[in-house]
Design a protein around this motif. Structure first.
Motif, short mmCIF file in Angstrom:
data_model
loop_
_atom_site.label_atom_id
_atom_site.label_comp_id
_atom_site.label_asym_id
_atom_site.label_seq_id
_atom_site.Cartn_x
_atom_site.Cartn_y
_atom_site.Cartn_z
N ARG A 182 0.43 12.06 -5.63
CA ARG A 182 0.04 10.91 -4.81
C ARG A 182 0.01 11.28 -3.34
N LYS A 183 0.74 12.30 -2.93
CA LYS A 183 0.82 12.64 -1.52
C LYS A 183 -0.28 13.59 -1.06
N ARG A 184 -1.04 14.16 -1.97
CA ARG A 184 -2.13 15.07 -1.61
C ARG A 184 -3.38 14.27 -1.28
N PRO A 240 -1.79 -0.81 -2.44
CA PRO A 240 -2.55 0.25 -1.77
C PRO A 240 -1.70 0.90 -0.67
N ASN A 241 -1.87 2.19 -0.52
CA ASN A 241 -1.16 2.94 0.51
C ASN A 241 -1.95 2.84 1.81
N ARG A 242 -1.32 2.40 2.88
CA ARG A 242 -1.97 2.32 4.19
C ARG A 242 -1.49 3.52 5.00
N GLU A 285 -14.43 -5.63 3.31
CA GLU A 285 -14.79 -7.04 3.17
C GLU A 285 -14.93 -7.32 1.69
N GLY A 286 -13.80 -7.46 1.01
CA GLY A 286 -13.76 -7.69 -0.43
C GLY A 286 -12.34 -7.51 -0.92
N GLU A 287 -12.16 -7.66 -2.22
CA GLU A 287 -10.84 -7.55 -2.82
C GLU A 287 -10.50 -6.10 -3.12
N VAL A 288 -9.21 -5.80 -3.10
CA VAL A 288 -8.70 -4.47 -3.41
C VAL A 288 -7.74 -4.60 -4.58
N HIS A 289 -8.02 -3.85 -5.68
CA HIS A 289 -7.20 -3.91 -6.88
C HIS A 289 -6.76 -2.50 -7.28
N THR A 290 -5.49 -2.34 -7.61
CA THR A 290 -5.05 -1.07 -8.20
C THR A 290 -4.75 -1.31 -9.67
N ASP A 291 -5.32 -0.46 -10.52
CA ASP A 291 -5.08 -0.57 -11.96
C ASP A 291 -3.63 -0.26 -12.30
N SER A 292 -2.97 0.52 -11.45
CA SER A 292 -1.58 0.91 -11.70
C SER A 292 -0.59 -0.19 -11.34
N GLY A 293 -1.05 -1.22 -10.61
CA GLY A 293 -0.16 -2.28 -10.17
C GLY A 293 0.54 -1.97 -8.85
N ALA A 294 0.38 -0.74 -8.35
CA ALA A 294 1.00 -0.35 -7.07
C ALA A 294 0.20 -0.94 -5.92
N THR A 310 -11.61 -0.87 -6.65
CA THR A 310 -10.67 -0.79 -7.76
C THR A 310 -10.41 0.68 -8.07
N GLY A 311 -9.14 1.02 -8.30
CA GLY A 311 -8.77 2.38 -8.66
C GLY A 311 -7.33 2.46 -9.09
N GLN A 312 -6.94 3.60 -9.69
CA GLN A 312 -5.54 3.80 -10.07
C GLN A 312 -4.64 3.80 -8.85
N GLY A 313 -5.10 4.47 -7.80
CA GLY A 313 -4.39 4.52 -6.53
C GLY A 313 -5.40 4.38 -5.41
N ILE A 314 -5.03 3.64 -4.37
CA ILE A 314 -5.95 3.42 -3.26
C ILE A 314 -5.22 3.68 -1.95
N ALA A 315 -5.81 4.51 -1.10
CA ALA A 315 -5.27 4.79 0.23
C ALA A 315 -6.28 4.30 1.26
N ILE A 316 -5.81 3.48 2.21
CA ILE A 316 -6.69 2.89 3.21
C ILE A 316 -6.22 3.29 4.60
N ALA A 317 -7.07 3.97 5.34
CA ALA A 317 -6.72 4.41 6.70
C ALA A 317 -6.82 3.26 7.68
N GLN A 318 -5.96 3.33 8.68
CA GLN A 318 -6.05 2.36 9.78
C GLN A 318 -7.42 2.49 10.41
N GLY A 319 -8.09 1.36 10.65
CA GLY A 319 -9.42 1.35 11.23
C GLY A 319 -10.52 1.10 10.22
N ALA A 320 -10.24 1.35 8.93
CA ALA A 320 -11.23 1.09 7.88
C ALA A 320 -11.43 -0.41 7.74
N VAL A 321 -12.66 -0.80 7.39
CA VAL A 321 -12.98 -2.22 7.21
C VAL A 321 -13.35 -2.44 5.74
#
Length: 133
Positions: A5-7, A122-124, A111-120, A98-109
């Motif tokens: 997850r950290k890579r 999203p990592n900002r 306009e919609g819903e964000v879902h993780t299949d893993s239930g975790a 939608t994804g198993q894991g989602i990482a979102i950088a500061q500054g990204a936009v």
């Protein structure tokens, strides 16, 4: 062996990409195989058996299904990954993610819903390195 997850995703794609250049436009629904890097305009729904990189200059219109996705450009449509999604600071997403894991950088936009299949959640993150597309 699974992906840590950290890579960062770009560090683990491994295979050479098929590149759709910045001055190119692809139109129509598509099924693709292998690592695809899109630098131009892509219109239509796509299913990719492999990872996808949407470079900063990318303008994508339509849904995208893939294994893992890096988004630096713009996408108008839903994004579904069976693995991980990395959304970089320059990205603009108009649609659900939608994804198993989602990482979102500061500054990204997004306009919609964000879902993780893993239930975790999203990592900002704050981008701390220069990453060329």
């Amino acid at each position: 062996m699974g992906i840590s997850r950290k890579r960062r995703l770009l560090d683990v794609f491994g295979e050479p990409a098929t590149i759709i250049g910045q001055d190119n436009e692809i139109v129509g629904d598509q099924k693709r195989h292998g690592h695809i890097q899109i630098c131009g305009t892509d219109r239509g729904d796509s299913e990719v058996a492999g990872p996808v990189t949407l470079a900063q200059a990318t303008r994508r219109y339509g849904s995208l299904k893939s294994s893992n996705v890096i988004v630096s450009g713009e996408i108008d449509g839903d994004l579904v990954a069976s693995g991980r999604v990395e959304i970089r600071p320059s990205a603009k997403v108009r649609g659900s993610v939608t994804g198993q894991g989602i990482a979102i950088a500061q500054g990204a936009v997004i306009e919609g819903e964000v879902h993780t299949d893993s239930g975790a959640e999203p990592n900002r993150f704050v981008e701390q390195r220069h990453v060329a597309d």
